[in-house]
Design a protein around this motif. Sequence first.
Motif, PDB file in Angstrom:
ATOM      1  N   GLU A 182      36.020 -38.090  49.922  1.00 56.81           N
ATOM      2  CA  GLU A 182      37.288 -37.974  50.648  1.00 56.81           C
ATOM      3  C   GLU A 182      37.113 -38.008  52.160  1.00 56.81           C
ATOM      4  O   GLU A 182      38.079 -38.233  52.898  1.00 56.81           O
ATOM      5  CB  GLU A 182      38.002 -36.684  50.240  1.00 56.81           C
ATOM      6  CG  GLU A 182      38.554 -36.674  48.828  1.00 56.81           C
ATOM      7  CD  GLU A 182      37.502 -36.448  47.756  1.00 56.81           C
ATOM      8  OE1 GLU A 182      37.841 -36.548  46.564  1.00 56.81           O
ATOM      9  OE2 GLU A 182      36.332 -36.160  48.115  1.00 56.81           O
ATOM     10  N   VAL A 183      35.893 -37.799  52.631  1.00 51.00           N
ATOM     11  CA  VAL A 183      35.636 -37.839  54.068  1.00 51.00           C
ATOM     12  C   VAL A 183      35.890 -39.242  54.627  1.00 51.00           C
ATOM     13  O   VAL A 183      36.203 -39.399  55.805  1.00 51.00           O
ATOM     14  CB  VAL A 183      34.188 -37.383  54.382  1.00 51.00           C
ATOM     15  CG1 VAL A 183      33.175 -38.418  53.912  1.00 51.00           C
ATOM     16  CG2 VAL A 183      34.007 -37.089  55.864  1.00 51.00           C
ATOM     17  N   ALA A 184      35.770 -40.277  53.782  1.00 46.90           N
ATOM     18  CA  ALA A 184      35.957 -41.661  54.236  1.00 46.90           C
ATOM     19  C   ALA A 184      37.371 -41.907  54.771  1.00 46.90           C
ATOM     20  O   ALA A 184      37.536 -42.310  55.937  1.00 46.90           O
ATOM     21  CB  ALA A 184      35.615 -42.641  53.113  1.00 46.90           C
TER      22      ALA A 184
ATOM     23  N   SER B 117      37.571 -49.950  50.061  1.00 47.39           N
ATOM     24  CA  SER B 117      36.251 -49.457  49.642  1.00 47.39           C
ATOM     25  C   SER B 117      36.313 -48.101  48.953  1.00 47.39           C
ATOM     26  O   SER B 117      35.323 -47.639  48.382  1.00 47.39           O
ATOM     27  CB  SER B 117      35.324 -49.365  50.856  1.00 47.39           C
ATOM     28  OG  SER B 117      35.705 -48.293  51.712  1.00 47.39           O
ATOM     29  N   MET B 118      37.479 -47.453  48.977  1.00 48.97           N
ATOM     30  CA  MET B 118      37.613 -46.140  48.350  1.00 48.97           C
ATOM     31  C   MET B 118      37.503 -46.246  46.829  1.00 48.97           C
ATOM     32  O   MET B 118      37.995 -47.202  46.234  1.00 48.97           O
ATOM     33  CB  MET B 118      38.963 -45.496  48.710  1.00 48.97           C
ATOM     34  CG  MET B 118      39.147 -45.150  50.165  1.00 48.97           C
ATOM     35  SD  MET B 118      40.683 -44.197  50.448  1.00 48.97           S
ATOM     36  CE  MET B 118      41.938 -45.369  49.931  1.00 48.97           C
TER      37      MET B 118
ATOM     38  N   LYS C  63      44.451 -36.668  48.656  1.00 49.84           N
ATOM     39  CA  LYS C  63      45.406 -36.480  49.752  1.00 49.84           C
ATOM     40  C   LYS C  63      45.184 -37.490  50.861  1.00 49.84           C
ATOM     41  O   LYS C  63      46.111 -38.195  51.276  1.00 49.84           O
ATOM     42  CB  LYS C  63      45.283 -35.053  50.307  1.00 49.84           C
ATOM     43  CG  LYS C  63      46.131 -34.804  51.544  1.00 49.84           C
ATOM     44  CD  LYS C  63      45.981 -33.385  52.063  1.00 49.84           C
ATOM     45  CE  LYS C  63      46.830 -33.184  53.313  1.00 49.84           C
ATOM     46  NZ  LYS C  63      46.769 -31.789  53.811  1.00 49.84           N
ATOM     47  N   TYR C  64      43.944 -37.565  51.362  1.00 47.85           N
ATOM     48  CA  TYR C  64      43.660 -38.461  52.476  1.00 47.85           C
ATOM     49  C   TYR C  64      43.629 -39.919  52.027  1.00 47.85           C
ATOM     50  O   TYR C  64      43.945 -40.812  52.821  1.00 47.85           O
ATOM     51  CB  TYR C  64      42.348 -38.060  53.148  1.00 47.85           C
ATOM     52  CG  TYR C  64      42.394 -36.659  53.709  1.00 47.85           C
ATOM     53  CD1 TYR C  64      43.360 -36.296  54.649  1.00 47.85           C
ATOM     54  CD2 TYR C  64      41.498 -35.684  53.288  1.00 47.85           C
ATOM     55  CE1 TYR C  64      43.428 -35.007  55.145  1.00 47.85           C
ATOM     56  CE2 TYR C  64      41.551 -34.391  53.787  1.00 47.85           C
ATOM     57  CZ  TYR C  64      42.528 -34.051  54.711  1.00 47.85           C
ATOM     58  OH  TYR C  64      42.594 -32.772  55.199  1.00 47.85           O
ATOM     59  N   GLY C  65      43.263 -40.164  50.769  1.00 49.97           N
ATOM     60  CA  GLY C  65      43.293 -41.518  50.244  1.00 49.97           C
ATOM     61  C   GLY C  65      44.711 -42.065  50.225  1.00 49.97           C
ATOM     62  O   GLY C  65      44.973 -43.204  50.627  1.00 49.97           O
ATOM     63  N   LYS C  66      45.650 -41.264  49.744  1.00 52.25           N
ATOM     64  CA  LYS C  66      47.051 -41.672  49.702  1.00 52.25           C
ATOM     65  C   LYS C  66      47.608 -41.872  51.116  1.00 52.25           C
ATOM     66  O   LYS C  66      48.356 -42.820  51.372  1.00 52.25           O
ATOM     67  CB  LYS C  66      47.884 -40.619  48.963  1.00 52.25           C
ATOM     68  CG  LYS C  66      47.616 -40.538  47.464  1.00 52.25           C
ATOM     69  CD  LYS C  66      48.433 -39.426  46.834  1.00 52.25           C
ATOM     70  CE  LYS C  66      48.152 -39.301  45.342  1.00 52.25           C
ATOM     71  NZ  LYS C  66      48.901 -38.171  44.741  1.00 52.25           N
ATOM     72  N   LEU C  67      47.231 -40.966  52.031  1.00 51.64           N
ATOM     73  CA  LEU C  67      47.714 -41.078  53.408  1.00 51.64           C
ATOM     74  C   LEU C  67      47.195 -42.348  54.076  1.00 51.64           C
ATOM     75  O   LEU C  67      47.928 -43.013  54.816  1.00 51.64           O
ATOM     76  CB  LEU C  67      47.271 -39.855  54.218  1.00 51.64           C
ATOM     77  CG  LEU C  67      47.998 -38.543  53.922  1.00 51.64           C
ATOM     78  CD1 LEU C  67      47.356 -37.385  54.696  1.00 51.64           C
ATOM     79  CD2 LEU C  67      49.477 -38.648  54.289  1.00 51.64           C
TER      80      LEU C  67
END
Length: 241
Positions: A188-190, A212-213, A221-225
């Motif tokens: 998730e840091v990506a 690339s995720m 959360k951050y992926g969706k954002l």
Amino acid sequence: MKKIVLVLAATALLTACNKKEESDKGLTLTGEVKGLTQGKLYIHKIADTSLVTLDSIIVKGDSHFSSSIDLKEPEMLYLSLDRGVTESIDNLIPFFAEPGTMNIETTLNEFYAKAKIKGSKNQELLELYNKTKAVFNDKQNKTSSLLFMAGKNANSKIYDTLKQANDKLIIRKYLNAVNFAVNNGKHEVAPYIALSEISDANIKYLDTIQKSMSAEVAKSKYGKLLTEFVAKRKEAEQTNP
């Protein structure tokens, strides 16, 4: 008798699984602030650009602390120290929290600077990224100082050379963030780095990070954002080319 044993075994297994599921949805945070004998600690998260308090911990006589937070997925949280009447700004520790158990060890005098955080792979990766970013920041600071002096002395030739060097540093700094995020797309840091560090980068770089995720990170959360952010950037650039 055999049936009873099987039922008991199945019940025990089910209970163990339920406990694991519950623990996977929460964060147990332990730690110590050496030198702190009395005070208050807070755990925050960011919601709508503001810090929201998740828990408060009273420290009295014992510098150790512990807290349990309802955390369903990796997310940046913040541990803050209420120093009372003081002008110190060293009172906030950001950490990439993950469900499970984490530990933060630090000191009262250097609350942020001496913080050691364990128990999170995303935190480990973020610290690794910050080390590489610090190298670029140091070079940029030195170049900026020389730029200022060249401008002050009206030395246009040296100024132009330094300006080109500084521009190249900025590009390298952005590419470093892009490469780091792409190489760590399973964490998730990506998407967090993409959003917090290089949100103004060329859309093709953000698009590369987004693609690339891993499937799991894309649902975070951050992926969706990031997915939403990239879509809006593309729409805006198509509307206003």
